[in-house]
Write a protein that holds these residues in place. Sequence first.
Motif, PDB file in Angstrom:
ATOM      1  N   GLY A  29       2.279 -17.341  -4.458  1.00  0.00           N
ATOM      2  CA  GLY A  29       1.062 -16.716  -5.459  1.00  0.00           C
ATOM      3  C   GLY A  29      -0.349 -16.967  -4.900  1.00  0.00           C
ATOM      4  N   ALA A  30      -0.256 -17.947  -3.783  1.00  0.00           N
ATOM      5  CA  ALA A  30      -1.834 -18.020  -3.173  1.00  0.00           C
ATOM      6  C   ALA A  30      -2.257 -17.026  -2.407  1.00  0.00           C
ATOM      7  CB  ALA A  30      -1.631 -19.201  -2.233  1.00  0.00           C
ATOM      8  N   LEU A  31      -1.183 -15.959  -2.111  1.00  0.00           N
ATOM      9  CA  LEU A  31      -1.729 -14.523  -1.442  1.00  0.00           C
ATOM     10  C   LEU A  31      -1.002 -13.386  -2.187  1.00  0.00           C
ATOM     11  CD1 LEU A  31      -1.467 -15.083   2.292  1.00  0.00           C
ATOM     12  CD2 LEU A  31      -3.394 -14.618   1.079  1.00  0.00           C
ATOM     13  N   VAL A  32      -1.676 -12.278  -2.222  1.00  0.00           N
ATOM     14  CA  VAL A  32      -0.787 -11.386  -2.678  1.00  0.00           C
ATOM     15  C   VAL A  32      -0.994 -10.096  -1.646  1.00  0.00           C
ATOM     16  CG1 VAL A  32      -0.833  -9.325  -4.465  1.00  0.00           C
ATOM     17  CG2 VAL A  32      -1.659 -11.689  -5.186  1.00  0.00           C
ATOM     18  N   ARG A  33       0.021  -9.542  -1.304  1.00  0.00           N
ATOM     19  CA  ARG A  33       0.120  -8.412  -0.215  1.00  0.00           C
ATOM     20  C   ARG A  33      -0.384  -7.325  -1.228  1.00  0.00           C
ATOM     21  NH1 ARG A  33       4.739  -8.836   1.435  1.00  0.00           N
ATOM     22  NH2 ARG A  33       4.541  -9.802   3.641  1.00  0.00           N
ATOM     23  N   VAL A  34      -1.500  -6.566  -0.510  1.00  0.00           N
ATOM     24  CA  VAL A  34      -2.115  -5.643  -0.962  1.00  0.00           C
ATOM     25  C   VAL A  34      -1.290  -4.129  -0.415  1.00  0.00           C
ATOM     26  CG1 VAL A  34      -4.340  -4.189  -1.173  1.00  0.00           C
ATOM     27  CG2 VAL A  34      -4.181  -6.669  -1.188  1.00  0.00           C
ATOM     28  N   THR A  35      -1.425  -4.011   0.930  1.00  0.00           N
ATOM     29  CA  THR A  35      -0.682  -3.189   1.699  1.00  0.00           C
ATOM     30  C   THR A  35      -0.282  -3.808   2.912  1.00  0.00           C
ATOM     31  OG1 THR A  35      -2.861  -2.296   2.853  1.00  0.00           O
ATOM     32  CG2 THR A  35      -2.141  -1.141   0.797  1.00  0.00           C
ATOM     33  N   ARG A  36       0.291  -3.053   3.774  1.00  0.00           N
ATOM     34  CA  ARG A  36       1.049  -3.665   5.149  1.00  0.00           C
ATOM     35  C   ARG A  36      -0.298  -4.148   5.849  1.00  0.00           C
ATOM     36  NH1 ARG A  36       4.651  -0.685   9.537  1.00  0.00           N
ATOM     37  NH2 ARG A  36       5.118  -2.633  10.883  1.00  0.00           N
ATOM     38  N   GLY A  37      -0.131  -5.433   6.188  1.00  0.00           N
ATOM     39  CA  GLY A  37      -1.210  -5.982   6.854  1.00  0.00           C
ATOM     40  C   GLY A  37      -2.521  -6.406   6.053  1.00  0.00           C
ATOM     41  N   LEU A  38      -2.685  -6.284   4.953  1.00  0.00           N
ATOM     42  CA  LEU A  38      -3.636  -6.550   3.936  1.00  0.00           C
ATOM     43  C   LEU A  38      -3.372  -7.269   2.973  1.00  0.00           C
ATOM     44  CD1 LEU A  38      -6.672  -5.830   4.180  1.00  0.00           C
ATOM     45  CD2 LEU A  38      -6.284  -4.161   2.432  1.00  0.00           C
ATOM     46  N   ARG A  91      -2.402   7.994  -0.470  1.00  0.00           N
ATOM     47  CA  ARG A  91      -2.092   7.517  -1.636  1.00  0.00           C
ATOM     48  C   ARG A  91      -1.622   6.084  -1.279  1.00  0.00           C
ATOM     49  NH1 ARG A  91      -1.287  12.974  -2.805  1.00  0.00           N
ATOM     50  NH2 ARG A  91      -2.045  13.615  -4.538  1.00  0.00           N
ATOM     51  N   TYR A  92      -1.856   5.100  -2.241  1.00  0.00           N
ATOM     52  CA  TYR A  92      -1.163   3.861  -2.059  1.00  0.00           C
ATOM     53  C   TYR A  92      -0.820   3.004  -3.584  1.00  0.00           C
ATOM     54  CZ  TYR A  92      -3.303   4.074   2.497  1.00  0.00           C
ATOM     55  OH  TYR A  92      -3.958   4.465   3.829  1.00  0.00           O
ATOM     56  N   GLU A  93       0.147   2.520  -3.687  1.00  0.00           N
ATOM     57  CA  GLU A  93       0.290   1.869  -4.809  1.00  0.00           C
ATOM     58  C   GLU A  93       0.646   0.445  -4.465  1.00  0.00           C
ATOM     59  OE1 GLU A  93       0.945   3.019  -7.837  1.00  0.00           O
ATOM     60  OE2 GLU A  93       0.675   5.172  -7.271  1.00  0.00           O
ATOM     61  N   THR A  94      -0.184  -0.481  -5.170  1.00  0.00           N
ATOM     62  CA  THR A  94      -0.119  -1.783  -4.800  1.00  0.00           C
ATOM     63  C   THR A  94      -0.214  -2.775  -5.955  1.00  0.00           C
ATOM     64  OG1 THR A  94      -2.689  -2.117  -5.313  1.00  0.00           O
ATOM     65  CG2 THR A  94      -2.135  -1.122  -3.170  1.00  0.00           C
ATOM     66  N   PRO A  95       0.056  -3.946  -5.996  1.00  0.00           N
ATOM     67  CA  PRO A  95       0.053  -4.714  -7.026  1.00  0.00           C
ATOM     68  C   PRO A  95      -1.401  -4.634  -7.904  1.00  0.00           C
ATOM     69  CG  PRO A  95       0.966  -6.086  -5.177  1.00  0.00           C
ATOM     70  CD  PRO A  95       0.124  -4.721  -4.750  1.00  0.00           C
ATOM     71  N   PHE A  96      -2.414  -4.208  -7.422  1.00  0.00           N
ATOM     72  CA  PHE A  96      -3.511  -3.916  -8.045  1.00  0.00           C
ATOM     73  C   PHE A  96      -3.879  -2.614  -8.548  1.00  0.00           C
ATOM     74  CE2 PHE A  96      -3.562  -7.521  -4.837  1.00  0.00           C
ATOM     75  CZ  PHE A  96      -4.470  -8.450  -5.586  1.00  0.00           C
ATOM     76  N   GLY A  97      -2.845  -1.761  -8.572  1.00  0.00           N
ATOM     77  CA  GLY A  97      -3.282  -0.579  -9.172  1.00  0.00           C
ATOM     78  C   GLY A  97      -2.926   0.534  -8.027  1.00  0.00           C
ATOM     79  N   ALA A  98      -3.253   1.805  -8.266  1.00  0.00           N
ATOM     80  CA  ALA A  98      -3.085   2.955  -7.433  1.00  0.00           C
ATOM     81  C   ALA A  98      -4.320   3.430  -6.864  1.00  0.00           C
ATOM     82  CB  ALA A  98      -2.404   4.268  -8.241  1.00  0.00           C
ATOM     83  N   PHE A  99      -4.450   3.735  -5.691  1.00  0.00           N
ATOM     84  CA  PHE A  99      -5.664   4.209  -4.898  1.00  0.00           C
ATOM     85  C   PHE A  99      -5.285   5.424  -4.269  1.00  0.00           C
ATOM     86  CE2 PHE A  99      -5.580  -0.343  -5.196  1.00  0.00           C
ATOM     87  CZ  PHE A  99      -6.926  -0.695  -5.217  1.00  0.00           C
TER      88      PHE A  99
END
Length: 200
Positions: A29-38, A91-99
């Motif tokens: 949990g020290a990192l969260v993957r937002v999208t691929r490579g981010l 469109r991106y679905e991420t652990p931080f929400g939709a964009f």
Amino acid sequence: MVKTARMLQEELSSYSDPKNKIRRLLRDGALVRVTRGLYETDATTPPQFLAASICGPSYISFEYALAYYGMIPEAVPTVTSATFEKGRVKRYETPFGAFVFHDVPSSAFPAGTVTVVEEGRAFRIATPEKALCDTLWLRPPVSTYRDLEDLLFADLRLDPKAVDSINAEDIATLAELYRSTTIRRLAKYLKKGKCHAITA
């Protein structure tokens, strides 16, 4: 803090297996993957701080910005941003929400944005005037003031007081950048100084 895969590889280059270290950081949990490579180091980061890193260059606009300024009554859970020359909606679905990212005209993209700093972090967002113009750009054109009012107050549910408070001169200036009959009509509508009961 947002980090790319390359940044993490460089930071963890002293480890024998940096990729395995990244996997452990994700697991712990020290990192969260937002999208691929981010990646993001703080799982509680508000989504507006991530939008420009997910797809850029971009700035927050459309309904999310209108809600941010209190111009519409509903909360907008999806972070909506403007881009240019991407060619399609992203469109991106991420652990931080939709964009969601929509193109606006290249001529209009640089105008009418501000940088907001909150809690030591910054994001770029359209001004109220620019957010409204961007939103209207995506809608089918209207041909009368009555249709414009229906779009503004029934469809978008804009607060008439909020529309009264926007800068008519800024709208007129922005209208020249979109080649949109709706935005030009909005500029004329605001010049009349009225927010309802106008007929074509």
